[in-house]
Design an enzyme around this catalytic site. Structure first.
Site, short mmCIF file in Angstrom:
data_model
loop_
_atom_site.label_atom_id
_atom_site.label_comp_id
_atom_site.label_asym_id
_atom_site.label_seq_id
_atom_site.Cartn_x
_atom_site.Cartn_y
_atom_site.Cartn_z
CB SER A 182 10.19 90.31 69.56
OG SER A 182 10.83 90.44 70.72
CG PHE A 183 7.72 92.20 63.41
CD1 PHE A 183 6.62 91.22 63.34
CD2 PHE A 183 7.73 93.18 62.59
CE1 PHE A 183 5.96 91.04 62.07
CE2 PHE A 183 7.36 93.06 61.17
CZ PHE A 183 6.55 91.94 60.78
CD GLU A 184 10.98 95.47 64.20
OE1 GLU A 184 11.25 95.41 65.42
OE2 GLU A 184 9.82 96.13 63.67
CB THR A 194 -1.43 95.43 72.68
OG1 THR A 194 -1.34 95.35 71.43
CG2 THR A 194 -0.21 95.02 73.41
NE ARG A 237 9.70 80.95 80.34
CZ ARG A 237 8.98 81.17 79.30
NH1 ARG A 237 8.35 82.14 79.01
NH2 ARG A 237 9.42 80.40 78.14
CD1 TRP A 277 9.86 97.17 71.16
CD2 TRP A 277 8.61 96.84 72.72
NE1 TRP A 277 9.03 97.96 70.99
CE2 TRP A 277 7.97 97.83 71.95
CE3 TRP A 277 7.76 96.46 74.00
CZ2 TRP A 277 6.74 98.50 72.01
CZ3 TRP A 277 6.58 97.09 74.28
CH2 TRP A 277 6.04 98.07 73.23
CB ILE A 297 5.54 91.35 78.42
CG1 ILE A 297 7.12 90.79 78.77
CG2 ILE A 297 4.59 91.39 79.87
CD1 ILE A 297 7.52 91.75 79.81
CG HIS A 324 1.04 95.10 68.68
ND1 HIS A 324 0.28 95.97 68.72
CD2 HIS A 324 2.08 95.10 67.78
CE1 HIS A 324 0.60 96.77 67.71
NE2 HIS A 324 1.85 96.54 66.92
C1 DLZ Z 1 4.71 96.89 69.61
C2 DLZ Z 1 5.32 95.87 70.55
C3 DLZ Z 1 4.58 95.36 71.51
C4 DLZ Z 1 2.89 96.26 72.24
N1 DLZ Z 1 4.99 94.62 72.56
C5 DLZ Z 1 6.13 94.08 72.24
C6 DLZ Z 1 6.83 93.30 73.27
O1 DLZ Z 1 6.32 92.86 74.33
N2 DLZ Z 1 8.12 92.72 73.18
C7 DLZ Z 1 8.88 93.15 71.67
O2 DLZ Z 1 9.75 92.77 71.67
N3 DLZ Z 1 8.20 94.03 70.92
C8 DLZ Z 1 6.99 94.63 71.19
N4 DLZ Z 1 6.47 95.41 70.35
C9 DLZ Z 1 7.25 96.03 69.24
C10 DLZ Z 1 7.43 95.02 67.88
O3 DLZ Z 1 8.14 93.85 68.13
C11 DLZ Z 1 7.92 95.84 66.78
O4 DLZ Z 1 9.02 96.38 67.01
C12 DLZ Z 1 7.01 97.00 66.27
O5 DLZ Z 1 5.69 96.46 66.00
C13 DLZ Z 1 7.36 97.57 64.89
O6 DLZ Z 1 7.48 96.81 63.85
#
Ligand code: DLZ
Length: 156
Positions: free
Chosen positions: A63-65, A93, A134, A29, A89, A95
């Protein structure tokens, strides 16, 4: 895009870390920002004599992963330090808050439970302009700083 000006990084004391094994787990992402952070990290490693082909790289979707990716690398027991690189960013959302809290907590947990230090190089910004600042702009490059932090942690 100079990333040379760093306040309190003592390169000489970190040179010995070139013998250590590093892994980077990065998200896909916001890849433009992530690539800038990666370049900052590689610049640091190069300045201590460690070239990028010696560093293990793993990419994950978002980033979640990063949490799972870093956990896998930790439990391979092959690395002296791991750097998680991502860019979140805010956008429109909710999220943003969920992801930021989860990632930092997940990485904190890894630091408590595994032997391998995991460095959190995750930008959390309101907009892309802040992220650019940054990641090689006027505010330096957090990728460089976090690579220096990883090197320091291998010497503790
Ligand atoms: C869903 C999502 C959103 C809205 N924004 C970002 C972001 O700004 N940066 C990032 O690294 N990942 C984003 N994701 C994706 C989540 O990290 C993750 O990949 C999904 O929710 C699937 O688990």
């Amino acid at each position: 895009m100079s990333t040379k000006k760093r306040s309190n990084i003592d390169l000489d004391s970190l040179m010995i870390a070139k013998e250590k094994k590093f892994a980077i787990v990065h998200s896909e992402w916001n890849i433009e920002i992530v690539n800038r952070l990666l370049n900052g990290a590689f610049e640091f490693f190069s300045s201590i004599g460690l070239e990028k082909d010696k560093i293990s790289i793993c990419s994950v979707p978002g980033s979640f992963e990063l949490i799972y990716g870093c956990k896998k690398m930790c439990y391979e027991n092959k690395y002296d330090a791991i750097i998680a690189i991502g860019s979140v960013i805010r956008g429109e959302t909710k999220h943003f808050d969920f992801i930021c809290n989860s990632v930092f907590n997940g990485i904190k947990d890894l630091n408590l439970t595994s032997e391998c230090p995991v460095i959190a190089c995750i930008l959390t910004d309101n907009n892309i302009e802040q992220s650019l600042e940054r990641s090689g702009g006027n505010l330096g490059n957090k990728g460089y700083d976090c690579a220096a932090a990883a090197a320091k942690m291998t010497l503790i």
